[in-house]
Design a protein around this motif. Sequence first.
Motif, PDB file in Angstrom:
ATOM      1  N   GLY A 161       5.027 -59.769  -3.092  1.00  0.00           N
ATOM      2  CA  GLY A 161       4.738 -58.768  -4.115  1.00  0.00           C
ATOM      3  C   GLY A 161       5.227 -59.230  -5.471  1.00  0.00           C
ATOM      4  O   GLY A 161       6.239 -59.929  -5.586  1.00  0.00           O
ATOM      5  N   ARG A 162       4.512 -58.840  -6.480  1.00  0.00           N
ATOM      6  CA  ARG A 162       4.886 -59.232  -7.838  1.00  0.00           C
ATOM      7  C   ARG A 162       5.870 -58.237  -8.426  1.00  0.00           C
ATOM      8  O   ARG A 162       5.790 -57.040  -8.184  1.00  0.00           O
ATOM      9  N   LEU A 163       6.761 -58.755  -9.235  1.00  0.00           N
ATOM     10  CA  LEU A 163       7.674 -57.893  -9.968  1.00  0.00           C
ATOM     11  C   LEU A 163       6.951 -57.388 -11.212  1.00  0.00           C
ATOM     12  O   LEU A 163       6.214 -58.130 -11.866  1.00  0.00           O
ATOM     13  N   GLN A 164       7.160 -56.144 -11.530  1.00  0.00           N
ATOM     14  CA  GLN A 164       6.556 -55.565 -12.723  1.00  0.00           C
ATOM     15  C   GLN A 164       7.525 -55.567 -13.905  1.00  0.00           C
ATOM     16  O   GLN A 164       7.106 -55.573 -15.057  1.00  0.00           O
ATOM     17  N   LYS A 165       8.807 -55.533 -13.607  1.00  0.00           N
ATOM     18  CA  LYS A 165       9.847 -55.480 -14.638  1.00  0.00           C
ATOM     19  C   LYS A 165      10.952 -56.471 -14.291  1.00  0.00           C
ATOM     20  O   LYS A 165      11.144 -56.832 -13.141  1.00  0.00           O
ATOM     21  N   CYS A 166      11.705 -56.846 -15.300  1.00  0.00           N
ATOM     22  CA  CYS A 166      12.885 -57.680 -15.112  1.00  0.00           C
ATOM     23  C   CYS A 166      14.104 -56.790 -15.335  1.00  0.00           C
ATOM     24  O   CYS A 166      14.222 -56.163 -16.393  1.00  0.00           O
ATOM     25  N   CYS A 167      14.955 -56.686 -14.367  1.00  0.00           N
ATOM     26  CA  CYS A 167      16.174 -55.869 -14.437  1.00  0.00           C
ATOM     27  C   CYS A 167      15.860 -54.395 -14.711  1.00  0.00           C
ATOM     28  O   CYS A 167      16.604 -53.712 -15.410  1.00  0.00           O
ATOM     29  N   CYS A 168      14.747 -53.919 -14.235  1.00  0.00           N
ATOM     30  CA  CYS A 168      14.320 -52.513 -14.305  1.00  0.00           C
ATOM     31  C   CYS A 168      14.042 -52.004 -15.718  1.00  0.00           C
ATOM     32  O   CYS A 168      13.769 -50.827 -15.902  1.00  0.00           O
ATOM     33  N   CYS A 169      14.115 -52.844 -16.736  1.00  0.00           N
ATOM     34  CA  CYS A 169      13.878 -52.317 -18.087  1.00  0.00           C
ATOM     35  C   CYS A 169      13.027 -53.237 -18.960  1.00  0.00           C
ATOM     36  O   CYS A 169      12.354 -52.767 -19.866  1.00  0.00           O
ATOM     37  N   ALA A 170      13.030 -54.516 -18.718  1.00  0.00           N
ATOM     38  CA  ALA A 170      12.285 -55.452 -19.566  1.00  0.00           C
ATOM     39  C   ALA A 170      11.036 -55.941 -18.836  1.00  0.00           C
ATOM     40  O   ALA A 170      10.968 -55.920 -17.609  1.00  0.00           O
ATOM     41  N   SER A 171      10.071 -56.377 -19.590  1.00  0.00           N
ATOM     42  CA  SER A 171       8.850 -56.912 -18.989  1.00  0.00           C
ATOM     43  C   SER A 171       9.131 -58.286 -18.374  1.00  0.00           C
ATOM     44  O   SER A 171      10.145 -58.919 -18.670  1.00  0.00           O
ATOM     45  N   THR A 172       8.213 -58.732 -17.536  1.00  0.00           N
ATOM     46  CA  THR A 172       8.377 -60.067 -16.951  1.00  0.00           C
ATOM     47  C   THR A 172       8.259 -61.146 -18.034  1.00  0.00           C
ATOM     48  O   THR A 172       8.858 -62.212 -17.907  1.00  0.00           O
ATOM     49  N   LYS A 173       7.514 -60.850 -19.094  1.00  0.00           N
ATOM     50  CA  LYS A 173       7.413 -61.805 -20.203  1.00  0.00           C
ATOM     51  C   LYS A 173       8.785 -61.989 -20.864  1.00  0.00           C
ATOM     52  O   LYS A 173       9.224 -63.118 -21.088  1.00  0.00           O
ATOM     53  N   THR A 174       9.462 -60.880 -21.136  1.00  0.00           N
ATOM     54  CA  THR A 174      10.794 -60.952 -21.735  1.00  0.00           C
ATOM     55  C   THR A 174      11.780 -61.622 -20.781  1.00  0.00           C
ATOM     56  O   THR A 174      12.592 -62.449 -21.200  1.00  0.00           O
ATOM     57  N   GLY A 175      11.700 -61.283 -19.507  1.00  0.00           N
ATOM     58  CA  GLY A 175      12.566 -61.907 -18.510  1.00  0.00           C
ATOM     59  C   GLY A 175      12.340 -63.401 -18.411  1.00  0.00           C
ATOM     60  O   GLY A 175      13.280 -64.178 -18.228  1.00  0.00           O
ATOM     61  N   THR A 176      11.079 -63.823 -18.544  1.00  0.00           N
ATOM     62  CA  THR A 176      10.762 -65.245 -18.517  1.00  0.00           C
ATOM     63  C   THR A 176      11.352 -65.956 -19.725  1.00  0.00           C
ATOM     64  O   THR A 176      11.921 -67.051 -19.600  1.00  0.00           O
ATOM     65  N   LEU A 177      11.239 -65.341 -20.896  1.00  0.00           N
ATOM     66  CA  LEU A 177      11.829 -65.941 -22.101  1.00  0.00           C
ATOM     67  C   LEU A 177      13.350 -66.023 -21.988  1.00  0.00           C
ATOM     68  O   LEU A 177      13.955 -67.040 -22.357  1.00  0.00           O
ATOM     69  N   LEU A 207      15.563 -64.513 -10.834  1.00  0.00           N
ATOM     70  CA  LEU A 207      14.980 -64.951 -12.105  1.00  0.00           C
ATOM     71  C   LEU A 207      13.747 -65.825 -11.864  1.00  0.00           C
ATOM     72  O   LEU A 207      12.777 -65.754 -12.624  1.00  0.00           O
ATOM     73  N   TRP A 208      13.770 -66.628 -10.811  1.00  0.00           N
ATOM     74  CA  TRP A 208      12.588 -67.414 -10.471  1.00  0.00           C
ATOM     75  C   TRP A 208      11.426 -66.488 -10.104  1.00  0.00           C
ATOM     76  O   TRP A 208      10.283 -66.734 -10.499  1.00  0.00           O
ATOM     77  N   ALA A 209      11.709 -65.420  -9.367  1.00  0.00           N
ATOM     78  CA  ALA A 209      10.663 -64.460  -8.989  1.00  0.00           C
ATOM     79  C   ALA A 209      10.090 -63.760 -10.215  1.00  0.00           C
ATOM     80  O   ALA A 209       8.885 -63.471 -10.275  1.00  0.00           O
TER      81      ALA A 209
END
Length: 174
Positions: free
Chosen positions: A2-18, A147-149
């Motif tokens: 399954g894909r993650l929709q958020k990073c740390c429940c508040c940021a987008s995956t784009k922000t989490g990737t950066l 973080l890899w996910a």
Amino acid sequence: MGRLQKCCCCASTKTGTLITAVLGIILSIITIVLVWVVNRHEISFRTFIFAEEFDKKLAALDIPRIILTINLCFTILICFLLIVAVHKRRSWLMLPWVVLGIVLAIGLLISVLHTAITYYLDDQDHVILATCILVGGLFYLCLYLYLWAVVFSHYLDVRDEEERGRYTKAPYKR
């Protein structure tokens, strides 16, 4: 998976990737500085491939430090590539980081287990140190895999967007 929709429940995956890419760059730079600043006798670099005598000759010539520095420079390069990929929304530029990430996770697991087992089997009593290395290393591995996910989820989102076209096709085939 399954894909993650958020990073740390508040940021987008784009922000989490950066954030992941920037952390990779910062940690690589700190590691390079520490590898060359810390005294040789305080850190031991071993290859475990060659005989112990040859291993000591390699360490005396700083070969393990040079190899580690080159690897960390490539990590910095791939993290910069990940930042560019996020801004340009190109999945194929993210792929080197995704592949490197899973390989590093496997290497981290092997390294943590090897180090902990070595300390457990040591003649001196290093049980507390070995347990700290094992627990801390596995915690770090879990954080790294999360973080890899996040990066992998963003990679899949960008790849899907590229396949259907940004705004030209409907996301559902009817």
